[in-house]
Motif scaffolding. Sequence first.
Motif, mmCIF file in Angstrom:
data_model
loop_
_atom_site.group_PDB
_atom_site.id
_atom_site.type_symbol
_atom_site.label_atom_id
_atom_site.label_comp_id
_atom_site.label_asym_id
_atom_site.label_seq_id
_atom_site.Cartn_x
_atom_site.Cartn_y
_atom_site.Cartn_z
ATOM 1 N N LEU A 55 0.844 -1.190 0.000
ATOM 2 C CA LEU A 55 0.000 0.000 0.000
ATOM 3 C C LEU A 55 0.881 1.241 0.000
ATOM 4 C CD1 LEU A 55 -2.607 -1.127 2.681
ATOM 5 C CD2 LEU A 55 -2.698 -1.425 0.210
ATOM 6 N N VAL A 56 0.648 2.107 -0.945
ATOM 7 C CA VAL A 56 1.432 3.334 -1.070
ATOM 8 C C VAL A 56 0.470 4.513 -1.017
ATOM 9 C CG1 VAL A 56 3.054 4.632 -2.467
ATOM 10 C CG2 VAL A 56 3.145 2.130 -2.464
ATOM 11 N N GLU A 57 0.569 5.310 0.028
ATOM 12 C CA GLU A 57 -0.319 6.457 0.222
ATOM 13 C C GLU A 57 0.337 7.727 -0.282
ATOM 14 O OE1 GLU A 57 -1.595 4.563 4.503
ATOM 15 O OE2 GLU A 57 0.285 5.556 4.022
ATOM 16 N N LEU B 244 -6.583 12.093 -0.587
ATOM 17 C CA LEU B 244 -5.586 11.064 -0.339
ATOM 18 C C LEU B 244 -5.759 9.939 -1.352
ATOM 19 C CD1 LEU B 244 -5.752 10.796 3.564
ATOM 20 C CD2 LEU B 244 -4.418 12.367 2.149
ATOM 21 N N SER B 245 -4.641 9.346 -1.732
ATOM 22 C CA SER B 245 -4.658 8.212 -2.650
ATOM 23 C C SER B 245 -3.919 7.044 -2.022
ATOM 24 C CB SER B 245 -3.988 8.575 -3.977
ATOM 25 O OG SER B 245 -4.629 9.654 -4.599
ATOM 26 N N CYS B 246 -4.376 5.850 -2.357
ATOM 27 C CA CYS B 246 -3.719 4.645 -1.860
ATOM 28 C C CYS B 246 -3.676 3.647 -3.007
ATOM 29 C CB CYS B 246 -4.468 4.067 -0.676
ATOM 30 S SG CYS B 246 -3.790 2.511 -0.058
ATOM 31 N N CYS C 63 -3.923 3.951 5.136
ATOM 32 C CA CYS C 63 -4.685 3.111 4.242
ATOM 33 C C CYS C 63 -4.523 1.668 4.705
ATOM 34 C CB CYS C 63 -4.139 3.290 2.821
ATOM 35 S SG CYS C 63 -4.856 2.228 1.581
ATOM 36 N N ALA C 64 -5.595 0.884 4.622
ATOM 37 C CA ALA C 64 -5.544 -0.504 5.056
ATOM 38 C C ALA C 64 -6.295 -1.385 4.077
ATOM 39 C CB ALA C 64 -6.159 -0.638 6.448
ATOM 40 N N ALA C 65 -5.873 -2.646 4.001
ATOM 41 C CA ALA C 65 -6.493 -3.582 3.068
ATOM 42 C C ALA C 65 -6.742 -4.924 3.729
ATOM 43 C CB ALA C 65 -5.617 -3.774 1.840
ATOM 44 N N SER C 66 -7.869 -5.520 3.389
ATOM 45 C CA SER C 66 -8.187 -6.860 3.835
ATOM 46 C C SER C 66 -8.473 -7.730 2.618
ATOM 47 C CB SER C 66 -9.416 -6.854 4.748
ATOM 48 O OG SER C 66 -9.833 -8.169 5.002
ATOM 49 N N GLY D 81 -0.634 0.828 5.140
ATOM 50 C CA GLY D 81 0.341 1.720 4.535
ATOM 51 C C GLY D 81 1.200 2.382 5.602
ATOM 52 N N GLN D 82 2.122 3.197 5.157
ATOM 53 C CA GLN D 82 3.071 3.825 6.072
ATOM 54 C C GLN D 82 2.477 5.061 6.750
ATOM 55 O OE1 GLN D 82 3.023 4.242 2.858
ATOM 56 N NE2 GLN D 82 3.345 6.428 2.469
ATOM 57 N N GLY D 83 1.374 5.545 6.243
ATOM 58 C CA GLY D 83 0.730 6.715 6.820
ATOM 59 C C GLY D 83 1.142 8.001 6.120
ATOM 60 N N THR D 84 0.220 8.941 6.083
ATOM 61 C CA THR D 84 0.498 10.260 5.516
ATOM 62 C C THR D 84 -0.101 11.315 6.435
ATOM 63 O OG1 THR D 84 0.337 11.622 3.509
ATOM 64 C CG2 THR D 84 -1.564 10.252 4.021
ATOM 65 N N GLN D 85 0.666 12.350 6.703
ATOM 66 C CA GLN D 85 0.247 13.373 7.660
ATOM 67 C C GLN D 85 -0.725 14.353 7.010
ATOM 68 O OE1 GLN D 85 1.179 13.887 11.081
ATOM 69 N NE2 GLN D 85 -0.454 15.422 10.979
#
Length: 120
Positions: free
Chosen positions: A4-6, A20-22, A91-94, A111-115
């Motif tokens: 996952l890339v945010e 935001l995009s993921c 962002c999270a995925a199942s 994902g790594q998170g975005t501020q």
Amino acid sequence: QVQLVESGGGLVQAGGSLRLSCAASGRTFMGWFRQAPGKEREFVAAISCGGSTYNADSVKGRFIISRDNAKNTVYLQMNSLKPEDTAVYYCAASFGCTVVPGRVTAYDYWGQGTQVTVSS
């Protein structure tokens, strides 16, 4: 393995908007969560494998989650932002399609998170 890339976080004034995009490989149940300093991670929005959407009460009418399956990308359009929306957004995925949207433990990848910072 899902990566996952945010992107799309930043600084905005109250009342402004951000998207935001993921980017995620595969069609999965996707969610957005956020975590402010000193607080627990909280559910923001989710979109099911079939396209149904879910939103936390705190963002209803302001945030919209959507996905572009051709681009394997999920978006979170955030409008009418408030200072209390300030947080790191994840962002999270199942891989499962039967998911309790707001449950952190229901998601397999993060994902790594975005501020996101909203100034008053």
